[in-house]
Design a protein around this motif. Structure first.
Motif, PDB file in Angstrom:
ATOM      1  N   SER A 294     -25.734  21.291 -70.165  1.00  0.00           N
ATOM      2  CA  SER A 294     -24.571  22.099 -68.856  1.00  0.00           C
ATOM      3  C   SER A 294     -24.024  22.291 -70.278  1.00  0.00           C
ATOM      4  O   SER A 294     -24.400  22.106 -72.097  1.00  0.00           O
ATOM      5  CB  SER A 294     -24.173  21.121 -68.194  1.00  0.00           C
ATOM      6  OG  SER A 294     -23.920  19.791 -68.488  1.00  0.00           O
ATOM      7  N   ASP A 295     -22.721  23.052 -69.453  1.00  0.00           N
ATOM      8  CA  ASP A 295     -21.852  22.650 -70.737  1.00  0.00           C
ATOM      9  C   ASP A 295     -21.528  21.630 -71.712  1.00  0.00           C
ATOM     10  O   ASP A 295     -20.933  21.524 -72.560  1.00  0.00           O
ATOM     11  CB  ASP A 295     -20.956  23.372 -70.304  1.00  0.00           C
ATOM     12  CG  ASP A 295     -19.856  24.362 -71.469  1.00  0.00           C
ATOM     13  OD1 ASP A 295     -20.108  24.570 -72.116  1.00  0.00           O
ATOM     14  OD2 ASP A 295     -18.179  24.097 -71.642  1.00  0.00           O
ATOM     15  N   LEU A 296     -21.688  19.929 -70.634  1.00  0.00           N
ATOM     16  CA  LEU A 296     -21.823  18.840 -71.500  1.00  0.00           C
ATOM     17  C   LEU A 296     -21.662  18.825 -72.928  1.00  0.00           C
ATOM     18  O   LEU A 296     -21.482  18.392 -74.297  1.00  0.00           O
ATOM     19  CB  LEU A 296     -21.475  18.052 -70.174  1.00  0.00           C
ATOM     20  CG  LEU A 296     -20.598  17.913 -69.402  1.00  0.00           C
ATOM     21  CD1 LEU A 296     -20.841  17.085 -68.015  1.00  0.00           C
ATOM     22  CD2 LEU A 296     -19.010  17.690 -69.165  1.00  0.00           C
ATOM     23  N   GLY A 297     -22.755  19.264 -72.384  1.00  0.00           N
ATOM     24  CA  GLY A 297     -24.139  18.791 -73.611  1.00  0.00           C
ATOM     25  C   GLY A 297     -23.994  20.247 -74.858  1.00  0.00           C
ATOM     26  O   GLY A 297     -23.589  19.543 -76.738  1.00  0.00           O
ATOM     27  N   ARG A 298     -22.973  21.002 -74.943  1.00  0.00           N
ATOM     28  CA  ARG A 298     -23.388  21.976 -75.816  1.00  0.00           C
ATOM     29  C   ARG A 298     -22.050  21.484 -76.183  1.00  0.00           C
ATOM     30  O   ARG A 298     -21.482  21.608 -77.907  1.00  0.00           O
ATOM     31  CB  ARG A 298     -22.920  23.060 -74.772  1.00  0.00           C
ATOM     32  CG  ARG A 298     -22.549  24.027 -75.929  1.00  0.00           C
ATOM     33  CD  ARG A 298     -22.427  26.180 -75.222  1.00  0.00           C
ATOM     34  NE  ARG A 298     -21.152  26.455 -74.404  1.00  0.00           N
ATOM     35  CZ  ARG A 298     -21.352  27.336 -73.909  1.00  0.00           C
ATOM     36  NH1 ARG A 298     -22.129  28.399 -74.097  1.00  0.00           N
ATOM     37  NH2 ARG A 298     -20.536  27.150 -72.490  1.00  0.00           N
ATOM     38  N   THR A 299     -21.050  21.148 -75.871  1.00  0.00           N
ATOM     39  CA  THR A 299     -19.566  20.489 -76.586  1.00  0.00           C
ATOM     40  C   THR A 299     -20.322  19.621 -77.911  1.00  0.00           C
ATOM     41  O   THR A 299     -19.303  19.256 -78.944  1.00  0.00           O
ATOM     42  CB  THR A 299     -18.632  20.020 -75.774  1.00  0.00           C
ATOM     43  OG1 THR A 299     -19.091  18.781 -74.793  1.00  0.00           O
ATOM     44  CG2 THR A 299     -18.300  20.983 -74.285  1.00  0.00           C
ATOM     45  N   VAL A 300     -20.791  18.671 -77.638  1.00  0.00           N
ATOM     46  CA  VAL A 300     -21.236  17.763 -78.537  1.00  0.00           C
ATOM     47  C   VAL A 300     -22.135  18.069 -80.070  1.00  0.00           C
ATOM     48  O   VAL A 300     -21.805  18.350 -80.470  1.00  0.00           O
ATOM     49  CB  VAL A 300     -21.929  16.748 -77.737  1.00  0.00           C
ATOM     50  CG1 VAL A 300     -22.983  16.014 -78.501  1.00  0.00           C
ATOM     51  CG2 VAL A 300     -21.557  15.853 -76.815  1.00  0.00           C
ATOM     52  N   SER A 301     -22.909  19.290 -79.573  1.00  0.00           N
ATOM     53  CA  SER A 301     -23.441  19.782 -80.020  1.00  0.00           C
ATOM     54  C   SER A 301     -22.299  21.164 -81.378  1.00  0.00           C
ATOM     55  O   SER A 301     -22.559  21.461 -82.613  1.00  0.00           O
ATOM     56  CB  SER A 301     -24.796  21.514 -79.881  1.00  0.00           C
ATOM     57  OG  SER A 301     -24.264  22.151 -79.090  1.00  0.00           O
ATOM     58  N   GLN A 302     -21.561  21.588 -80.470  1.00  0.00           N
ATOM     59  CA  GLN A 302     -20.328  22.306 -80.754  1.00  0.00           C
ATOM     60  C   GLN A 302     -19.748  21.559 -82.134  1.00  0.00           C
ATOM     61  O   GLN A 302     -18.987  21.712 -83.425  1.00  0.00           O
ATOM     62  CB  GLN A 302     -19.493  23.229 -80.009  1.00  0.00           C
ATOM     63  CG  GLN A 302     -20.045  24.396 -79.546  1.00  0.00           C
ATOM     64  CD  GLN A 302     -19.599  24.424 -78.577  1.00  0.00           C
ATOM     65  OE1 GLN A 302     -17.930  24.049 -77.947  1.00  0.00           O
ATOM     66  NE2 GLN A 302     -19.650  25.832 -77.638  1.00  0.00           N
TER      67      GLN A 302
END
Length: 579
Positions: A294-302
């Motif tokens: 989800s978008d939650l996982g994407r924030t961490v990689s960003q």
């Protein structure tokens, strides 16, 4: 006025024309020589020799040759002219470069829609900046990079798929970067885009959609949701990410396993990589490749990507290489849309300098706590602890200690000690017990703007009230405490009643504003622990952190659901993104 090489104008010209007495008479003495009075001596060489030896001409000293100053002065004049030309050319190039970069910048007025930051006791002001990543396909370049234009063509609107509140402390000793997931549901205020005229009267919707009404609307929405004053913004589109990653010579990242996100097209083998251009864009856009897909996982990689970029900015090789600085400045000014408070090279350089003052080990990256939207399992709302995180940022409190170690907040475990009460499920009946029209509506709007239930209602109190109270029914105390914290009410204002639900009566002691007068913002250890619970907090100096590849079947290949690692193995013929 003065001449830069020969001294004050007028004096220099007199010095050049004055003659040393007898100077011309002491030259070689051959044909064409003249006497000290300007007449030619008779008798040829012998006469000239006798004249030179005559005591009346100064004796033997007269045979010394006078210094040849003419050629030296001509050389200095030529050298001076060349130096002058060099200075003019260099200054002209610098001025052209400055004007060129200023001309690249596109700025937009905020008109105070994000609030105003508060100065500290020494008059220093923090910086709160909203960084937005636009998903707009508003150019052919962005269509090519982002896809999705085969049917629609170049589009006019965009959403803010990346939203990060960047807080730089008033004393520049620390910084916090908080991501807001794009799927967050909230109240969008009334807005009008000054550039294209699009407007809205306000609505309840996905937070990233506010950008359709201009960057100022997105800033106003984030300010309304968090209470954090935001007086600057920076917006990048797809091509902007590509240009910036190229300008810094690539960004180093690490992935925990083989990954192939068939949606963003990111394909990397396990381990460390340096990403440039399109590969960098694929990494920051990937939401199916990391975490839970989800978008939650994407924030961490960003956060991992940005931490690496910050370390690259701070490296001596980047900041001391003139060609690298030019490429970075040129790319940055072409790639960014900013508020008019950052609308010049000088202001952007000042911002970069402020960021550079903060040590990497005191830059904390977090993600806003969320809870599932009760009305849509694919959307989220503000979760437990988020209000404390918001107030920590708004009140300029650091999430790291002075030594760079994590504070009690940043060291908190991911398990909350208090029961989680999603604010989206808390509805309040707000009653106006004052003589001020609209007080109940003001407070109700403030609550729904902070993620409380849209079922919150307003009414007039049965009678005038001198004090503000919040009454709750059986089993509703935790919900009442969440409302009280959001509004700055102390526990002394809470009352347990015999009815159901929550009723907030606005008394005469609260005639204006949406935070109760005199509310204290002093944090407790429990507050600071709550501030970073479930936020995946990390600092920018953590160079060996790898983005965790999703173990779930978040992607499809040839119509078959699979994990990103399985997709990598099944797509052997596709080259890796950094190949």
């Amino acid at each position: 006025m003065s001449d830069p090489w020969d001294g004050p104008v007028g004096q220099a010209s007199r010095k050049r024309t004055a003659q040393v007495p007898g100077q011309r008479a002491t030259r070689s003495g051959g044909r064409g020589s003249s006497g000290g009075d300007g007449t030619r001596p008779s008798g040829g060489r012998a006469a000239a020799t006798r004249a030179a030896a005559s005591p009346s001409r100064g004796g033997p000293q007269s045979r010394r040759r006078a210094p040849r100053t003419g050629r030296g002065r001509r050389f200095l004049r030529v050298a001076g002219f060349c130096l002058s030309a060099l200075i003019v050319i260099t200054a002209g190039a610098g001025w052209w470069f400055y004007q060129h970069l200023n001309g690249n910048i596109h700025s937009v007025a905020l008109d105070g829609k994000g609030g105003t930051e508060k100065a500290d006791a020494f008059g220093r002001t923090p910086i709160n900046l909203l960084v937005m990543g636009s998903d707009g396909r508003t150019s052919e370049a962005d269509c090519a990079l982002g896809g999705g234009c085969s049917k629609t063509g170049v589009q006019s609107g965009s959403n803010a798929d990346v939203e990060m509140v960047v807080h730089i402390a008033a004393d520049r000793s620390n910084a916090t970067v908080m991501s807001i997931p794009r799927d967050t549901m909230t109240r969008i205020p009334a807005c009008e885009d000054n550039e294209d005229g699009r407007s809205t009267n306000g609505y309840y919707g996905q937070i990233n959609s506010a950008l359709q009404y201009g960057p100022a609307c997105q800033v106003a929405t984030v300010h309304r949701l968090t209470g954090i004053p935001v007086d600057h913004f920076v917006k990048l589109d797809f091509s902007g990410v590509v240009k910036m990653s190229d300008a810094v010579g690539g960004v180093s990242v690490c992935v925990s396993d083989d990954v192939y996100d068939t949606y963003s097209h990111l394909k990397l083998s396990r381990g460390a990589h340096t990403l440039k251009g399109v590969a960098a864009l694929e990494f920051v856009r990937s939401r199916h490749g990391f975490g839970d897909g989800s978008d939650l996982g994407r924030t961490v990689s960003q956060h991992i990507f940005l931490s690496s970029m910050i370390r690259k900015f701070k490296s001596a090789g980047t900041l001391t290489d003139p060609s690298a600085i030019y490429a970075l400045a040129d790319a940055a000014t072409k790639a960014l849309t900013v508020d008019d408070g950052l609308g010049s090279v000088r202001k952007l350089v000042s911002l970069a300098d402020d960021v550079n003052k903060v040590p990497a080990n005191r830059m904390t990256f977090t993600t806003m706590q969320t809870a599932q939207d009760p009305h849509d399992e694919d959307r989220v709302v503000v979760g437990q602890g988020a209000r404390t995180l918001f107030s920590s940022i708004a009140d300029d409190r650091s999430l790291t200690t002075g030594s760079g170690k994590r504070s009690a907040a940043a060291s908190a475990t991911a398990t909350a000690t208090d029961p989680v009460v999603p604010t989206s499920r808390i509805a309040v009946t707000v009653e106006n017990g004052t003589t001020v029209t609209g007080r109940a509506a003001d407070i109700a709007s403030a609550l729904t703007g902070q993620g409380f239930s849209s079922a919150t209602t307003t009414a007039n109190a049965p009678s005038a009230a001198t004090t503000t109270t919040l009454t709750y029914g059986a089993g509703q105390k935790a919900k009442a405490e969440a409302v009280a914290k959001a509004l700055g009410l102390s526990d002394s204002r809470l009352r347990q009643g015999s009815g159901q639900g929550l009723t907030l009566v606005i008394g005469g002691d609260w005639p204006t504003g949406t935070s109760f007068p005199g509310a204290t913002s002093s944090p407790t250890s429990a507050d600071m622990k709550a501030a970073v619970s479930h936020t995946n907090a990390q600092t920018a100096d953590q160079a060996h952190t790898c983005a965790k590849v999703s173990p779930y079947k978040t992607v499809t290949l040839n119509g078959v659901p699979m994990t990103p690692t399985q997709a990598y193995a099944a797509a052997r013929g596709k080259p890796d993104s950094d190949a």
